[in-house]
Scaffold this motif. Structure first.
Motif, mmCIF file in Angstrom:
data_model
loop_
_atom_site.group_PDB
_atom_site.id
_atom_site.type_symbol
_atom_site.label_atom_id
_atom_site.label_comp_id
_atom_site.label_asym_id
_atom_site.label_seq_id
_atom_site.Cartn_x
_atom_site.Cartn_y
_atom_site.Cartn_z
ATOM 1 N N ALA A 83 0.826 -1.203 0.000
ATOM 2 C CA ALA A 83 0.000 0.000 0.000
ATOM 3 C C ALA A 83 0.868 1.264 0.000
ATOM 4 N N THR A 84 1.962 1.216 0.724
ATOM 5 C CA THR A 84 2.865 2.367 0.781
ATOM 6 C C THR A 84 3.493 2.630 -0.584
ATOM 7 N N GLU A 85 3.942 1.544 -1.255
ATOM 8 C CA GLU A 85 4.568 1.692 -2.564
ATOM 9 C C GLU A 85 3.605 2.274 -3.574
ATOM 10 N N ALA A 131 13.047 1.172 -1.499
ATOM 11 C CA ALA A 131 12.375 1.643 -2.708
ATOM 12 C C ALA A 131 12.984 0.965 -3.931
ATOM 13 N N GLN A 132 12.179 0.780 -4.953
ATOM 14 C CA GLN A 132 12.621 0.106 -6.172
ATOM 15 C C GLN A 132 13.058 1.075 -7.252
ATOM 16 N N SER A 133 13.005 2.403 -6.951
ATOM 17 C CA SER A 133 13.369 3.390 -7.975
ATOM 18 C C SER A 133 13.919 4.639 -7.304
ATOM 19 N N LEU A 135 12.869 7.680 -7.897
ATOM 20 C CA LEU A 135 11.722 8.494 -7.502
ATOM 21 C C LEU A 135 11.146 8.017 -6.176
ATOM 22 N N GLY A 136 11.147 6.717 -5.972
ATOM 23 C CA GLY A 136 10.650 6.192 -4.709
ATOM 24 C C GLY A 136 11.532 6.604 -3.544
ATOM 25 N N ALA A 137 12.845 6.609 -3.757
ATOM 26 C CA ALA A 137 13.764 7.040 -2.703
ATOM 27 C C ALA A 137 13.574 8.523 -2.380
ATOM 28 N N LEU A 138 13.436 9.339 -3.436
ATOM 29 C CA LEU A 138 13.194 10.766 -3.213
ATOM 30 C C LEU A 138 11.868 10.999 -2.510
ATOM 31 N N GLY A 139 10.867 10.206 -2.877
ATOM 32 C CA GLY A 139 9.568 10.334 -2.216
ATOM 33 C C GLY A 139 9.648 9.994 -0.740
ATOM 34 N N ALA A 140 10.533 9.056 -0.368
ATOM 35 C CA ALA A 140 10.683 8.699 1.035
ATOM 36 C C ALA A 140 11.397 9.803 1.818
ATOM 37 N N LEU A 141 12.344 10.472 1.172
ATOM 38 C CA LEU A 141 13.101 11.515 1.847
ATOM 39 C C LEU A 141 12.362 12.847 1.917
ATOM 40 N N SER A 142 11.484 13.105 0.978
ATOM 41 C CA SER A 142 10.866 14.430 0.872
ATOM 42 C C SER A 142 10.068 14.856 2.102
ATOM 43 N N PRO A 143 9.294 13.959 2.771
ATOM 44 C CA PRO A 143 8.571 14.438 3.959
ATOM 45 C C PRO A 143 9.503 14.946 5.056
ATOM 46 N N VAL A 144 10.615 14.232 5.286
ATOM 47 C CA VAL A 144 11.554 14.669 6.324
ATOM 48 C C VAL A 144 12.203 15.998 5.938
ATOM 49 N N LEU A 145 12.718 16.075 4.719
ATOM 50 C CA LEU A 145 13.395 17.288 4.282
ATOM 51 C C LEU A 145 12.442 18.470 4.200
#
Length: 368
Positions: A83-85, A131-133, A135-145
């Motif tokens: 669901a998160t992905e 994350a498999q991509s 964009l997925g890695a950036l999406g994970a970091l964006s809320p914190v940053l």
């Protein structure tokens, strides 16, 4: 040393309510899109979101951050990974962003920064690694940053408002000090003449009233004093003709003589002076005559004036016991600051013969 007040963050109850609503929406979204999650996995995720929302409501954002980061890791890496992905776990992004922003606003020291952001760093790294991509890695970091950046911006904005308010308060305090010091210096010069004249005329009642007024004035000025000298430059526009400066100095000398002082005047001003310099020169003469009346009672006073300097001096003498303690301590200090602001220097101290000298040198067009 008292801890400095922290910038205000959004109220914890409001954040908790927002997260609770987001958790309910996330739960409904997941139920609709991921029927395979119905069951223990669904309710464990709901419990994690409820726990994180509750932690935000009952403690400071700094200390709620580890709980929120742990719950987010569980949702992202646990049974809700699918669901998160797919982007269905809205609560994770909202919770991490809000708590990171609030923690950045309210962290009081390095220890609290570590407590708040190390768990979020672990969350971001773990999520990015899963994350498999890109964009997925950036999406994970964006809320914190994003949340941290917003919180720091709010903190800087609050600090800017605080500095501006402090500067305004300091400016008002400096202005109040300057006005109080000027009032004290002007009134003291006149009141000491009244004391001496009343004493010579045998009017003890008038002398006592003037002495009481000097004491009251000193208490007021000392109470208002928050700094030693004004910080703003004096207005120096325009000029004063030499005749006006000489006339002002002569008037002071005449008043001092009328009050019983022995004053000799020599020299004079031959060129026009900047207005602020002329005002300062006359204030030096007045302060010197006043101090001589207090601290060298009965001693002859010499006033020497030129285009670029003024000196008020007297030989050694005993102070007037009733007048010596009426000063506020601001006269010479404020006068030195005033002289410096018009480009001059003020010196005062014992002379070779044991007397006292007050000397001001001014940097004027004529004296350069």
């Amino acid at each position: 040393m008292p801890r400095r007040p922290l910038p205000r963050a959004p109220h914890s109850a409001m954040l908790a309510a927002l997260l609770a609503v987001t958790a309910a929406g996330t739960l409904a979204f997941v139920v609709a899109l991921f029927p395979d999650l119905r069951g223990a996995g669904l309710w464990s995720g709901a419990a994690a979101m409820a726990l994180g929302s509750l932690a935000v409501g009952v403690t400071r954002p700094v200390y709620a951050a580890p709980a929120v980061a742990a719950c987010a890791c569980f949702l992202v890496l646990g049974p809700w990974a699918e669901a998160t992905e797919a982007g269905a776990t809205i609560w994770v992004a909202v919770a991490v962003s809000l708590v990171a922003a609030a923690a950045a606003q309210t962290a009081a020291d390095r220890r609290e920064v570590v407590v708040a952001f190390v768990p979020f760093a672990v969350f971001a790294v773990a999520t990015a690694a899963s994350a498999q991509s890109v964009l997925g890695a950036l999406g994970a970091l964006s809320p914190v940053l994003g949340g941290s950046t917003f919180g720091l911006w709010m903190r800087l904005r609050a600090a800017h408002r605080e500095r501006k308010a402090l500067a305004e308060r300091q400016a008002r305090a400096d202005e109040r000090l300057e006005l109080a010091a000027q009032l004290h210096d002007l009134a003291t010069a006149r009141l000491t003449r009244i004391v001496i004249a009343a004493r010579d005329a045998g009017a003890p009642g008038i002398e006592a009233d003037a002495q009481a007024a000097l004491g009251d004035l000193r208490r007021v000025v000392v109470g208002l004093r928050t700094a030693e000298a004004p910080r703003e430059s004096l207005a120096a526009d325009g000029s004063t003709p030499p005749g006006d400066v000489d006339h002002a100095v002569r008037e002071m000398v005449i008043r001092a003589r009328d009050a019983g002082q022995q004053v000799s005047l020599s020299g004079g001003v031959g060129t026009a002076l900047p207005r602020a310099t002329a005002d300062c020169l006359t204030r030096v003469v007045e302060e010197g005559l006043t101090n001589a009346r207090k601290h060298a009672a009965g001693a002859p006073v010499t006033v020497q004036v030129s285009d670029h300097s003024v000196e008020v001096s007297n030989p050694a003498a005993h102070p007037d016991a009733s007048l010596a303690d009426t000063g506020s301590g601001t006269g010479l200090t404020g006068l030195a600051a005033r002289t410096a602001l018009v480009g001059g220097t003020l010196r005062h101290g014992r002379s070779v013969d044991g007397g006292w000298a007050l000397v001001a040198d001014f940097r004027t067009e004529a004296g350069r």
